[in-house]
Design a protein around this motif. Structure first.
Motif, mmCIF file in Angstrom:
data_model
loop_
_atom_site.group_PDB
_atom_site.id
_atom_site.type_symbol
_atom_site.label_atom_id
_atom_site.label_comp_id
_atom_site.label_asym_id
_atom_site.label_seq_id
_atom_site.Cartn_x
_atom_site.Cartn_y
_atom_site.Cartn_z
ATOM 1 N N ALA A 1 0.832 -1.201 0.000
ATOM 2 C CA ALA A 1 0.000 0.000 0.000
ATOM 3 C C ALA A 1 0.867 1.251 0.000
ATOM 4 O O ALA A 1 0.623 2.200 -0.768
ATOM 5 N N PHE A 2 1.872 1.286 0.857
ATOM 6 C CA PHE A 2 2.743 2.461 0.887
ATOM 7 C C PHE A 2 3.521 2.597 -0.415
ATOM 8 O O PHE A 2 3.680 3.702 -0.944
ATOM 9 N N GLU A 3 4.001 1.495 -0.950
ATOM 10 C CA GLU A 3 4.722 1.527 -2.215
ATOM 11 C C GLU A 3 3.853 2.122 -3.322
ATOM 12 O O GLU A 3 4.316 2.953 -4.118
ATOM 13 N N ALA A 4 2.592 1.713 -3.368
ATOM 14 C CA ALA A 4 1.684 2.202 -4.407
ATOM 15 C C ALA A 4 1.372 3.684 -4.224
ATOM 16 O O ALA A 4 1.365 4.461 -5.190
ATOM 17 N N VAL A 5 1.115 4.083 -2.978
ATOM 18 C CA VAL A 5 0.800 5.484 -2.695
ATOM 19 C C VAL A 5 2.011 6.370 -2.948
ATOM 20 O O VAL A 5 1.891 7.479 -3.489
ATOM 21 N N LEU A 6 3.192 5.898 -2.564
ATOM 22 C CA LEU A 6 4.410 6.677 -2.807
ATOM 23 C C LEU A 6 4.650 6.852 -4.304
ATOM 24 O O LEU A 6 5.104 7.918 -4.746
ATOM 25 N N LYS A 7 4.358 5.838 -5.087
ATOM 26 C CA LYS A 7 4.502 5.981 -6.533
ATOM 27 C C LYS A 7 3.577 7.081 -7.049
ATOM 28 O O LYS A 7 3.974 7.899 -7.889
ATOM 29 N N ASP A 8 2.335 7.109 -6.553
ATOM 30 C CA ASP A 8 1.421 8.189 -6.945
ATOM 31 C C ASP A 8 2.047 9.553 -6.678
ATOM 32 O O ASP A 8 1.931 10.479 -7.488
ATOM 33 N N ALA A 9 2.690 9.681 -5.525
ATOM 34 C CA ALA A 9 3.195 10.978 -5.078
ATOM 35 C C ALA A 9 4.501 11.387 -5.727
ATOM 36 O O ALA A 9 4.851 12.574 -5.716
ATOM 37 N N THR A 10 5.221 10.436 -6.315
ATOM 38 C CA THR A 10 6.583 10.749 -6.759
ATOM 39 C C THR A 10 6.880 10.434 -8.217
ATOM 40 O O THR A 10 7.875 10.927 -8.757
ATOM 41 N N VAL A 11 6.067 9.627 -8.861
ATOM 42 C CA VAL A 11 6.354 9.216 -10.239
ATOM 43 C C VAL A 11 5.346 9.858 -11.186
ATOM 44 O O VAL A 11 4.151 9.599 -11.084
ATOM 45 N N PRO A 12 5.808 10.699 -12.097
ATOM 46 C CA PRO A 12 4.864 11.357 -13.022
ATOM 47 C C PRO A 12 4.420 10.402 -14.121
ATOM 48 O O PRO A 12 5.057 9.376 -14.370
ATOM 49 N N HIS B 1 -6.261 7.850 -26.223
ATOM 50 C CA HIS B 1 -4.920 7.467 -26.689
ATOM 51 C C HIS B 1 -3.815 8.048 -25.804
ATOM 52 O O HIS B 1 -2.786 8.525 -26.297
ATOM 53 N N VAL B 2 -4.027 8.027 -24.502
ATOM 54 C CA VAL B 2 -3.004 8.470 -23.561
ATOM 55 C C VAL B 2 -2.794 7.379 -22.521
ATOM 56 O O VAL B 2 -3.615 6.474 -22.352
ATOM 57 N N GLY B 3 -1.683 7.480 -21.788
ATOM 58 C CA GLY B 3 -1.388 6.509 -20.743
ATOM 59 C C GLY B 3 -2.104 6.850 -19.451
ATOM 60 O O GLY B 3 -3.047 7.649 -19.418
ATOM 61 N N TYR B 4 -1.637 6.270 -18.357
ATOM 62 C CA TYR B 4 -2.224 6.547 -17.054
ATOM 63 C C TYR B 4 -2.065 8.035 -16.725
ATOM 64 O O TYR B 4 -0.966 8.584 -16.784
ATOM 65 N N GLU B 5 -3.153 8.667 -16.325
ATOM 66 C CA GLU B 5 -3.120 10.097 -16.026
ATOM 67 C C GLU B 5 -2.467 10.379 -14.686
ATOM 68 O O GLU B 5 -1.679 11.318 -14.558
ATOM 69 N N VAL B 6 -2.824 9.604 -13.689
ATOM 70 C CA VAL B 6 -2.366 9.776 -12.308
ATOM 71 C C VAL B 6 -2.139 11.262 -11.979
ATOM 72 O O VAL B 6 -3.027 12.079 -12.184
ATOM 73 N N ARG B 7 -0.952 11.633 -11.493
ATOM 74 C CA ARG B 7 -0.734 13.048 -11.139
ATOM 75 C C ARG B 7 -0.069 13.793 -12.299
ATOM 76 O O ARG B 7 1.126 14.128 -12.260
ATOM 77 N N ALA B 8 -0.868 14.056 -13.317
ATOM 78 C CA ALA B 8 -0.363 14.830 -14.451
ATOM 79 C C ALA B 8 0.136 16.180 -13.958
ATOM 80 O O ALA B 8 -0.548 16.878 -13.212
ATOM 81 N N GLY B 9 1.335 16.557 -14.376
ATOM 82 C CA GLY B 9 1.932 17.810 -13.932
ATOM 83 C C GLY B 9 2.906 17.653 -12.790
ATOM 84 O O GLY B 9 3.526 18.635 -12.352
ATOM 85 N N LEU B 10 3.068 16.447 -12.311
ATOM 86 C CA LEU B 10 3.963 16.223 -11.169
ATOM 87 C C LEU B 10 5.397 16.624 -11.494
ATOM 88 O O LEU B 10 6.078 17.251 -10.680
ATOM 89 N N SER C 1 -4.757 20.395 -18.250
ATOM 90 C CA SER C 1 -6.139 20.788 -17.990
ATOM 91 C C SER C 1 -6.406 20.789 -16.488
ATOM 92 O O SER C 1 -5.724 20.108 -15.724
ATOM 93 N N GLU C 2 -7.367 21.590 -16.063
ATOM 94 C CA GLU C 2 -7.872 21.584 -14.678
ATOM 95 C C GLU C 2 -6.737 21.730 -13.657
ATOM 96 O O GLU C 2 -6.723 21.095 -12.605
ATOM 97 N N ALA C 3 -5.781 22.589 -13.990
ATOM 98 C CA ALA C 3 -4.539 22.662 -13.226
ATOM 99 C C ALA C 3 -4.737 23.141 -11.799
ATOM 100 O O ALA C 3 -4.048 22.671 -10.880
ATOM 101 N N ALA C 4 -5.625 24.081 -11.585
ATOM 102 C CA ALA C 4 -5.827 24.581 -10.225
ATOM 103 C C ALA C 4 -6.442 23.507 -9.338
ATOM 104 O O ALA C 4 -6.010 23.294 -8.194
ATOM 105 N N SER C 5 -7.448 22.809 -9.860
ATOM 106 C CA SER C 5 -8.052 21.717 -9.093
ATOM 107 C C SER C 5 -7.029 20.623 -8.828
ATOM 108 O O SER C 5 -6.979 20.058 -7.725
ATOM 109 N N ARG C 6 -6.226 20.317 -9.816
ATOM 110 C CA ARG C 6 -5.188 19.300 -9.617
ATOM 111 C C ARG C 6 -4.242 19.705 -8.478
ATOM 112 O O ARG C 6 -3.876 18.885 -7.639
ATOM 113 N N THR C 7 -3.831 20.950 -8.468
ATOM 114 C CA THR C 7 -2.908 21.412 -7.432
ATOM 115 C C THR C 7 -3.462 21.139 -6.045
ATOM 116 O O THR C 7 -2.772 20.594 -5.168
ATOM 117 N N LEU C 8 -4.718 21.494 -5.834
ATOM 118 C CA LEU C 8 -5.320 21.327 -4.519
ATOM 119 C C LEU C 8 -5.568 19.854 -4.198
ATOM 120 O O LEU C 8 -5.390 19.417 -3.056
#
Length: 780
Positions: free
Chosen positions: A460-471, A486-495, A511-518
């Protein structure tokens, strides 16, 4: 959930809400189910009205719910089919006047696509396989809908009537058709149909290629339906996905055949291709036909096994309905409400009914098909995760009322990570890239801080850490706009582009950059909590620092609002970068650090004035989730009585017991979870904190037999229906100075006692919401 029709003007919202209020009595009350379908006795289940939330003037103005029968978290929900469903259209709509069949649906929300459905259509006379030709008229006064049983009287295409009845278990539909004064009766089983892609053009269709097999000796029609409308979005193709079905009848076939694109082939026992169905006729004079339909995502053989396991041969429809009603009673009877009107009971218990439908079971017989690696695996799996919506309150409610399901649901997300590389965002069979943020991080962290750890914590931590650190791949070059193909996994676009280095997502790249930031900031906060739980202290500190600094990188001190920024740091404009909201809603979207937000807005008094401007100016849009926590913010700024007023106001406008009883999409239970928590008197503003902000209870008394608690949770608030204000609150005899309950106050049972008042009170006005207070700690 993300809709394609966003940024509607506030005046339009108000018109829709006014229409909802005017339509409260638009629907005739449903008839009670026959006594044979009312076992076991349960007043709580009787209050459930499956029609609530089906109406509305548009896909966004609808609750998007259907009157379906199935137990909690069922793999397949069965409903009358009045429309061909696709993204933005559900298979049943209350305004329709004809029924074209009965559908075992896997469409988890109105803005998601259908997958591998099974459709059963009774008829009499000439076999009609074409949707438009097989419809039979009906009246709502001849219709009954409950949580476990559905019944309707249909006018036959060639005369006479067909009484259709329906119930279901998780993976098997049970239908009974009684023919009255009809010509030769038949039942059609549809394998494939034209599949609508997207919501903007119903003529944009593909033609899935399926299979049908007719076995007269065993009275079965089986087949394969590969339709998956969301295949055009998301990174995982699920190439071998299909819905498999076995329909078994209790009456021998008099004749049979296949139908393809409206052409009948008599005596055919198999077929392949598009627009394909099979049918069986029954002897003239046949009065009644039962059909049980096993469904699987693995194989026809597994569908047959599901049928034999869940509804064996010889099982009466009444027994199937009793089993499903008992499953609902087990949950709903745990809650006893006192002091509610008939309407309020219907709203409340239907809300509970809605919150226990998704995510739904994707596994069967201890195994499941994974579209991520196109393989059948051992274990439990769930799908239908609308996490951007449900992380706010739905998950917290399921932790309380269905804690036995949470470990399997979390482990399912971890299996998605192992098989597909990432935790789910919006999983509909596989990931779809719908919505923004990686809020599975929040679900997992919340489960952990609330004492649920029966899953692989390190994974669980490995998966969550990947979300937080891998763009994501091509992070600098992909916008990830709504339903981008025709795109890959979106996850944290802009990371990688700006967020990791400067703290915001760049609006001129994504897209939706302000919402993504928060959203990313809150997910960082959740990740830091999980890191601390597994003793990854360095990561906990690093993620925590980013979580509390990132939101204010987009706070425009000159305007006092959040605002998207471009890669070079320039402001992108107040209307840029939002997901289902605007600068008003999102300026309040720092739920993990409200004291800092209050300080930015000039302190408590100024913040309360800002909240007043938000509500009085018509900016609060409860139809979309970013506004759900905002009424509770008054309490955190020392103005609890105003929270109490606004919560009652929002409830009155957005909820009723009519077909239009939800002002916006249910979104897999989040709209209802808001109502449930608010009715109880508290809400998980910051779910990972394991704290709840006190609002205003609606009823005199609520007793909840929580499955994981040794004692009932008793909430008493005498006079609450007419007294919205709080004079004092006690937990197990100890008075609270401020408007915060902890999960420990609730999860073990006990007594929460509200002293209510008809007039505003000073309670909690001086002790909470102080700018220096930071309630960002979590007990681990």
């Amino acid at each position: 959930m993300r809709r394609e029709l966003r940024n509607e003007k506030t005046v339009g919202r108000l018109i829709v809400l006014a229409a909802v209020l005017l339509s409260v009595s638009a629907r005739l009350h449903q008839r009670d189910a026959p006594s044979a379908f009312s076992n076991p006795a349960s007043s709580a289940v009787d209050y459930v009205d499956p029609y609530i939330g089906n109406g509305g003037d548009s896909p966004n103005g609808s609750g998007g719910m259907i009157p379906s029968t199935a137990p909690p978290f069922a793999m397949t929900r069965w409903t009358a089919q009045t429309r061909q469903n696709y993204v933005s259209v559900t298979p049943y709509n209350y305004t329709d006047t004809s029924i074209h069949g009965f559908q075992g649906t896997h469409q988890p929300a109105i803005w998601m696509g259908e997958s591998g459905q099974a459709i059963i259509a009774p008829g009499a006379g000439q076999v009609q396989s074409v949707f438009e030709k097989r419809g039979m008229s009906f009246k709502h006064e001849d219709e009954i809908a409950t949580a476990s049983y559905y019944s309707v009287l249909l006018d036959g295409v060639e005369g006479g009537q067909i009484h259709a009845e329906q119930s279901a278990t998780s993976r098997v539909g049970h239908l009974r058709f009684t023919f009255k004064d009809t010509k030769t009766p038949y039942v059609l089983v549809e394998a494939t149909r034209a599949s609508v892609m997207g919501s903007d053009d119903p003529t944009n269709v593909t033609y899935p290629l399926g299979e049908i097999t007719i076995d007269p000796l065993h009275r079965e029609i089986s087949g394969r339906n590969p339709e998956r409308q969301d295949f055009i979005i998301g990174p995982s193709p699920a190439p071998s996905f299909a819905g498999y079905f076995v329909a078994r009848f209790d009456v021998p076939f008099a004749s049979y055949g296949t139908a393809q694109n409206g052409t009948i082939s008599e005596n055919a026992t198999s077929g392949e291709g598009a627009l394909l169905s099979g049918f069986a006729r029954f002897p003239t004079g046949t009065h009644q036909v039962n059909v049980r339909v096993g469904v699987s995502f693995i194989s026809v053989e597994q569908a047959r096994k599901n049928l034999d396991t869940e509804i064996p041969d010889g099982t009466a429809l009444e027994k199937t309905a009793e089993k499903t009603r008992a499953a609902w009673a087990e949950k709903l009877d745990r809650i006893k409400v006192e002091g509610a009107t008939q309407e309020e009971n219907e709203i409340f218990y239907t809300a509970v009914f809605h919150t226990l439908q998704y995510p739904y079971e994707q596994s069967e017989d201890g195994k499941y098909y994974s579209g991520y690696d196109d393989t059948v695996h051992e274990g439990d799996s769930y799908t239908g995760y609308s996490i951007w919506d449900t992380f706010r309150a739905e998950w917290a409610w399921q932790i309380l009322l269905a804690p036995e399901c949470i470990p399997g649901m979390v482990q399912s997300m971890l299996q998605d990570y192992i098989e597909g590389g990432w935790l789910p965002m919006w999983k509909n069979i596989v990931e779809t890239n719908i919505m923004v943020g990686t809020h599975a991080d929040s679900l997992i962290a919340e489960a952990v801080v609330k004492g649920i750890r029966d899953f692989d914590l390190q994974t669980a931590f490995e998966a969550v850490l990947k979300d937080a650190t891998v763009p994501p791949d091509n992070d600098w070059n992909t916008s990830y706009f709504d339903r981008e193909q025709h795109v890959g996994y979106e996850v944290r676009a802009g990371l990688s582009s700006v967020y990791a280095s400067h703290g915001w997502v760049a609006s001129d790249i994504h897209s939706e950059a302000a919402s993504r930031t928060l959203d990313y900031a809150y997910d960082d906060y959740a990740a830091s909590v999980l890191a601390a739980a597994v003793s990854e202290d360095k990561w906990a500190a690093k993620l925590r620092e980013r979580a509390f600094s990132a939101p204010f990188t987009i706070f425009n001190n000159e305007t006092g609002f959040m605002e998207a920024r471009n890669a070079n740091g320039s402001w992108a404009g107040q209307d840029a970068g939002w997901t289902e909201g605007d600068m008003w809603a999102y300026t309040f979207d720092v739920v993990h650090d409200v004291p800092a937000l209050i300080t930015r807005r000039g302190g408590n008094a100024s913040f309360v004035k800002f909240l007043d401007e938000h509500f009085d100016g018509g900016h609060n849009d409860h139809t979309n989730e970013p506004s759900h926590h905002i009424p509770y913010f008054y309490s955190l700024a020392g103005a609890a009585s105003k929270s109490q007023e606004r919560i009652r106001e929002v409830t009155k406008i957005n909820y009723n017991n009519s077909v239009n009883g939800l002002s916006g999409n249910e979104d897999c239970g989040q709209m209802s979870a808001w109502y449930i928590f608010s009715a109880l008197g508290f809400y998980p503003v910051d779910p990972v904190s394991a704290e709840y902000v006190i609002g205003t209870p609606f009823f005199d008394k609520v007793t909840i037999d929580l499955p994981a608690a040794k004692h009932p949770l008793v909430i008493t608030s005498p006079g609450a229906p007419s007294k919205p204000y709080i004079k004092s609150v006690s937990v197990n005899g100890k008075k609270l100075a401020g408007p915060i309950l902890t999960h420990a106050d609730i999860a073990s049972g006990g007594h929460i006692e509200f002293e209510m008042s008809e007039t505003p009170q000073a309670w909690a006005s001086a002790t909470l919401g102080k700018e220096e207070k930071r309630y960002d700690h979590v007990e681990l």
